[in-house]
Design an enzyme around this catalytic site. Structure first.
Site, PDB file in Angstrom:
ATOM      1  N   ARG A   1     -47.720 -18.776   9.193  1.00 29.10           N
ATOM      2  CA  ARG A   1     -47.992 -17.365   8.880  1.00 29.10           C
ATOM      3  C   ARG A   1     -48.340 -17.193   7.409  1.00 29.10           C
ATOM      4  O   ARG A   1     -49.202 -16.387   7.043  1.00 29.10           O
ATOM      5  CB  ARG A   1     -46.749 -16.547   9.254  1.00 29.10           C
ATOM      6  CG  ARG A   1     -46.710 -15.113   8.810  1.00 29.10           C
ATOM      7  CD  ARG A   1     -47.454 -14.237   9.778  1.00 29.10           C
ATOM      8  NE  ARG A   1     -47.312 -12.821   9.452  1.00 29.10           N
ATOM      9  CZ  ARG A   1     -48.019 -12.193   8.519  1.00 29.10           C
ATOM     10  NH1 ARG A   1     -48.878 -12.857   7.767  1.00 29.10           N
ATOM     11  NH2 ARG A   1     -47.842 -10.892   8.311  1.00 29.10           N
TER      12      ARG A   1
ATOM     13  N   ASP B   1     -52.490 -10.550  19.449  1.00 31.75           N
ATOM     14  CA  ASP B   1     -51.745  -9.296  19.475  1.00 31.75           C
ATOM     15  C   ASP B   1     -52.503  -8.270  20.301  1.00 31.75           C
ATOM     16  O   ASP B   1     -53.729  -8.334  20.414  1.00 31.75           O
ATOM     17  CB  ASP B   1     -51.514  -8.743  18.066  1.00 31.75           C
ATOM     18  CG  ASP B   1     -50.426  -7.689  18.070  1.00 31.75           C
ATOM     19  OD1 ASP B   1     -49.233  -8.060  18.057  1.00 31.75           O
ATOM     20  OD2 ASP B   1     -50.748  -6.493  18.147  1.00 31.75           O
TER      21      ASP B   1
ATOM     22  N   ARG C   1     -41.256 -15.188  14.213  1.00 34.53           N
ATOM     23  CA  ARG C   1     -40.526 -15.396  12.955  1.00 34.53           C
ATOM     24  C   ARG C   1     -39.164 -16.052  13.090  1.00 34.53           C
ATOM     25  O   ARG C   1     -38.538 -16.396  12.089  1.00 34.53           O
ATOM     26  CB  ARG C   1     -40.376 -14.058  12.226  1.00 34.53           C
ATOM     27  CG  ARG C   1     -41.672 -13.596  11.574  1.00 34.53           C
ATOM     28  CD  ARG C   1     -41.603 -12.153  11.180  1.00 34.53           C
ATOM     29  NE  ARG C   1     -41.454 -11.322  12.364  1.00 34.53           N
ATOM     30  CZ  ARG C   1     -41.424  -9.994  12.367  1.00 34.53           C
ATOM     31  NH1 ARG C   1     -41.492  -9.344  11.238  1.00 34.53           N
ATOM     32  NH2 ARG C   1     -41.301  -9.329  13.485  1.00 34.53           N
TER      33      ARG C   1
ATOM     34  N   ARG D   1     -42.997 -13.548  23.239  1.00 31.05           N
ATOM     35  CA  ARG D   1     -42.937 -13.739  21.786  1.00 31.05           C
ATOM     36  C   ARG D   1     -42.311 -15.079  21.411  1.00 31.05           C
ATOM     37  O   ARG D   1     -41.588 -15.181  20.422  1.00 31.05           O
ATOM     38  CB  ARG D   1     -42.135 -12.617  21.115  1.00 31.05           C
ATOM     39  CG  ARG D   1     -42.797 -11.268  21.164  1.00 31.05           C
ATOM     40  CD  ARG D   1     -43.914 -11.173  20.112  1.00 31.05           C
ATOM     41  NE  ARG D   1     -44.422  -9.820  20.044  1.00 31.05           N
ATOM     42  CZ  ARG D   1     -44.033  -8.922  19.152  1.00 31.05           C
ATOM     43  NH1 ARG D   1     -43.146  -9.222  18.229  1.00 31.05           N
ATOM     44  NH2 ARG D   1     -44.534  -7.714  19.175  1.00 31.05           N
TER      45      ARG D   1
ATOM     46  N   TYR E   1     -50.537   3.382  20.429  1.00 27.34           N
ATOM     47  CA  TYR E   1     -50.780   2.998  19.035  1.00 27.34           C
ATOM     48  C   TYR E   1     -52.060   3.626  18.502  1.00 27.34           C
ATOM     49  O   TYR E   1     -52.132   4.047  17.343  1.00 27.34           O
ATOM     50  CB  TYR E   1     -50.832   1.475  18.903  1.00 27.34           C
ATOM     51  CG  TYR E   1     -49.472   0.831  19.071  1.00 27.34           C
ATOM     52  CD1 TYR E   1     -48.587   0.765  17.999  1.00 27.34           C
ATOM     53  CD2 TYR E   1     -49.050   0.325  20.296  1.00 27.34           C
ATOM     54  CE1 TYR E   1     -47.330   0.198  18.134  1.00 27.34           C
ATOM     55  CE2 TYR E   1     -47.800  -0.241  20.448  1.00 27.34           C
ATOM     56  CZ  TYR E   1     -46.942  -0.304  19.372  1.00 27.34           C
ATOM     57  OH  TYR E   1     -45.694  -0.858  19.516  1.00 27.34           O
TER      58      TYR E   1
HETATM   59  O1  CP3 Z   1     -45.621 -13.839  23.025  1.00 23.87           O
HETATM   60  C1  CP3 Z   1     -46.231 -14.492  22.159  1.00 23.87           C
HETATM   61  O2  CP3 Z   1     -45.723 -15.454  21.550  1.00 23.87           O
HETATM   62  C2  CP3 Z   1     -47.708 -14.167  21.921  1.00 23.87           C
HETATM   63  C3  CP3 Z   1     -47.980 -13.318  20.834  1.00 23.87           C
HETATM   64  C4  CP3 Z   1     -47.761 -11.811  20.889  1.00 23.87           C
HETATM   65  C5  CP3 Z   1     -47.604 -11.063  19.701  1.00 23.87           C
HETATM   66  N1  CP3 Z   1     -47.608  -9.743  20.021  1.00 23.87           N
HETATM   67  C6  CP3 Z   1     -47.501 -11.653  18.344  1.00 23.87           C
HETATM   68  C7  CP3 Z   1     -46.944 -10.839  17.243  1.00 23.87           C
HETATM   69  C8  CP3 Z   1     -47.777 -10.907  21.955  1.00 23.87           C
HETATM   70  C9  CP3 Z   1     -47.874 -11.175  23.435  1.00 23.87           C
HETATM   71  C10 CP3 Z   1     -47.690  -9.596  21.386  1.00 23.87           C
HETATM   72  C11 CP3 Z   1     -47.731  -8.371  22.197  1.00 23.87           C
HETATM   73  C12 CP3 Z   1     -47.460  -7.080  21.549  1.00 23.87           C
HETATM   74  N2  CP3 Z   1     -47.826  -6.689  20.294  1.00 23.87           N
HETATM   75  C13 CP3 Z   1     -46.834  -5.984  22.180  1.00 23.87           C
HETATM   76  C14 CP3 Z   1     -46.372  -5.961  23.618  1.00 23.87           C
HETATM   77  C15 CP3 Z   1     -45.098  -6.700  23.814  1.00 23.87           C
HETATM   78  C16 CP3 Z   1     -43.895  -6.100  23.130  1.00 23.87           C
HETATM   79  O3  CP3 Z   1     -43.337  -6.766  22.261  1.00 23.87           O
HETATM   80  O4  CP3 Z   1     -43.529  -4.963  23.491  1.00 23.87           O
HETATM   81  C17 CP3 Z   1     -46.779  -4.935  21.265  1.00 23.87           C
HETATM   82  C18 CP3 Z   1     -46.163  -3.567  21.490  1.00 23.87           C
HETATM   83  C19 CP3 Z   1     -47.418  -5.386  20.073  1.00 23.87           C
HETATM   84  C20 CP3 Z   1     -47.669  -4.618  18.834  1.00 23.87           C
HETATM   85  C21 CP3 Z   1     -47.001  -5.230  17.672  1.00 23.87           C
HETATM   86  N3  CP3 Z   1     -47.449  -6.356  17.018  1.00 23.87           N
HETATM   87  C22 CP3 Z   1     -45.827  -4.784  17.036  1.00 23.87           C
HETATM   88  C23 CP3 Z   1     -44.994  -3.580  17.438  1.00 23.87           C
HETATM   89  C24 CP3 Z   1     -45.588  -5.687  15.974  1.00 23.87           C
HETATM   90  C25 CP3 Z   1     -44.507  -5.597  14.940  1.00 23.87           C
HETATM   91  C26 CP3 Z   1     -43.224  -6.087  15.506  1.00 23.87           C
HETATM   92  C27 CP3 Z   1     -42.600  -7.109  14.620  1.00 23.87           C
HETATM   93  O5  CP3 Z   1     -41.905  -7.960  15.183  1.00 23.87           O
HETATM   94  O6  CP3 Z   1     -42.822  -7.065  13.403  1.00 23.87           O
HETATM   95  C28 CP3 Z   1     -46.594  -6.670  16.006  1.00 23.87           C
HETATM   96  C29 CP3 Z   1     -46.731  -7.846  15.117  1.00 23.87           C
HETATM   97  C30 CP3 Z   1     -46.588  -9.174  15.789  1.00 23.87           C
HETATM   98  N4  CP3 Z   1     -47.240  -9.540  16.923  1.00 23.87           N
HETATM   99  C31 CP3 Z   1     -45.799 -10.286  15.331  1.00 23.87           C
HETATM  100  C32 CP3 Z   1     -46.036 -11.326  16.238  1.00 23.87           C
HETATM  101  C33 CP3 Z   1     -45.491 -12.727  16.170  1.00 23.87           C
HETATM  102  C34 CP3 Z   1     -44.950 -10.321  14.070  1.00 23.87           C
HETATM  103  C35 CP3 Z   1     -45.873 -10.257  12.890  1.00 23.87           C
HETATM  104  C36 CP3 Z   1     -45.537 -11.202  11.765  1.00 23.87           C
HETATM  105  O7  CP3 Z   1     -45.425 -12.429  11.976  1.00 23.87           O
HETATM  106  O8  CP3 Z   1     -45.430 -10.717  10.638  1.00 23.87           O
END
Ligand code: CP3
Length: 359
Positions: free
Chosen positions: A52, A89, A43, A39, A165
């Site tokens: 974003r 994602d 943010r 990640r 999910y």
């Molecule tokens: O690592 C990176 O920089 C690449 C991007 C990446 C994202 N999600 C961007 C994202 C990767 C590799 C993921 C994987 C992901 N997504 C996982 C597996 C890894 C982990 O964290 O356990 C999971 C479970 C998800 C599902 C997911 N997507 C969730 C639970 C959320 C909400 C969490 C949050 O922080 O709000 C997301 C949204 C998400 N995916 C964001 C980002 C940058 C935040 C969304 C935003 O900017 O509003």
């Protein structure tokens, strides 16, 4: 010997021009080790928030080449990490299978739940590649802009975590619905896992074709299962995916992240066929070194909250990880993703600590 900043010297491959991250995954020992962070785009970065804000929804963000390419490159520009990870994602797979997916502020991913074989009737691979096509365009765009030292990582969610999910319809505290289906009707649930497994192979192969040099499979909720169920729903599908990828792409390394797997990490390291395992922060470092690193490269596992704390605590914890693991094949990373409260200056401090490290 003087080294340019942002580069690692890899003991086993000194004459090679290969990227440090790929050398470590191939079993080489690098001093200092390569570093990237799960990640790393997100943010906690003001420039991420600005990008974003240009997208209508998070899903649009992930599927708009100009924006997703920019988000991928932001942490590389700021910190000079050894690898860039595709900005996307794990929810792209259910979306491309035809499930309704959306993101709610503060709630994360939301899906119209699939709770039975009957509910699976609208899901198929038919339009998968058309819907996922922007992801591959994004991957090609990123690859074209990375400098030759920086590796490019593609990724997908592992079938179990994606199914969590798909079945729950959102994040969950107890996974009662998905586990209830898996335990109560394993043949029915197997059909969902098989569909996601197939989609994941197709998706990752297309990412390789678009320029991905390594792949990570995120099984974030592996730790929700007891060992026998973890073997069936996490280890076996991961092994299947690795086998399929290796048939056509034996040289593309695969990193497995079975978060929360505990002692079962050993089975993932020995039986999945993956080149590396990514360690969560709960694993004792000496155990990981003695039990896993002789078999696979390891990645991890600093608790991301040290990037909220910073200072001496961050320094002490970082050195502990380095001293335990950097003597073998190792990629520095966190034990899970960076949180929004992380401070960019502490990320810079971390990169400096890792790059300054010598055995
Ligand atoms: O690592 C990176 O920089 C690449 C991007 C990446 C994202 N999600 C961007 C994202 C990767 C590799 C993921 C994987 C992901 N997504 C996982 C597996 C890894 C982990 O964290 O356990 C999971 C479970 C998800 C599902 C997911 N997507 C969730 C639970 C959320 C909400 C969490 C949050 O922080 O709000 C997301 C949204 C998400 N995916 C964001 C980002 C940058 C935040 C969304 C935003 O900017 O509003």
């Amino acid at each position: 010997m003087n080294q340019p900043p942002g580069s690692s010297n890899c003991a086993s491959f000194q004459s090679s021009a290969e990227k440090p991250f790929l050398k470590a995954l191939a079993g080489g020992t690098c001093s200092p080790p390569p570093i990237w962070l799960m990640r790393q785009a997100g943010r906690y970065l003001p420039e991420y928030k600005a990008t974003r804000a240009k997208a209508r929804s998070f899903l649009d963000f992930c599927l708009t080449p100009e924006l997703a390419i920019e988000a991928t490159l932001q942490p590389i520009r700021r910190f000079g990490f050894d690898a860039a990870i595709l900005f996307s994602d794990i929810m792209i797979v259910p979306h491309a299978l035809g499930q309704k997916v959306w993101f709610e502020e503060g709630r994360g991913p939301c899906l119209e739940p699939v709770r039975s074989t009957q509910d699976m009737r609208d899901l198929s691979l038919e339009s998968f590649q058309d819907v996922a096509a922007p992801v591959y365009e994004i991957a090609r765009g990123i690859k074209a802009q990375l400098d030759p030292q920086t590796a490019f990582i593609g990724f997908a969610g592992a079938p179990w975590t994606v199914a969590c999910y798909m079945v729950e319809g959102s994040g969950s505290r107890d996974y009662a619905k998905v586990k209830g289906w898996a335990y109560g009707d394993p043949e029915g649930f197997q059909a969902l896992i098989d569909l996601v497994t197939e989609a994941t192979v197709v998706y990752l192969e297309a990412q390789i074709a678009a320029g991905a040099e390594a792949l990570q499979l995120f099984d974030s909720w592996a730790g929700a299962l007891p060992p026998a169920e973890m073997r069936r729903w996490c280890l076996l599908p991961a092994r299947r995916i690795v086998e399929r990828l290796k048939e056509r792409h034996p040289d593309v390394p695969v990193i497995l992240f079975p978060r929360g797997a505990g002692l079962t990490y050993r089975d993932f390291a020995f039986e999945s066929g993956a080149d590396a395992v990514s360690l969560d922060s709960t694993l004792p470092l000496a155990w990981a070194r003695d039990e896993l690193q002789s078999r696979v490269a390891v990645q991890g596992n600093l608790d991301p909250i040290y990037l909220v704390a910073g200072g001496e605590a961050l320094k002490r914890a970082t050195l502990e990880v380095l001293e335990a693991l950097a003597g073998g094949p190792f990629v520095f990373n966190l034990g899970s993703g960076i949180v929004p409260a992380a401070r960019p200056e502490y990320v810079a401090q971390l990169v400096e600590l890792v790059r300054g490290w010598r055995p």
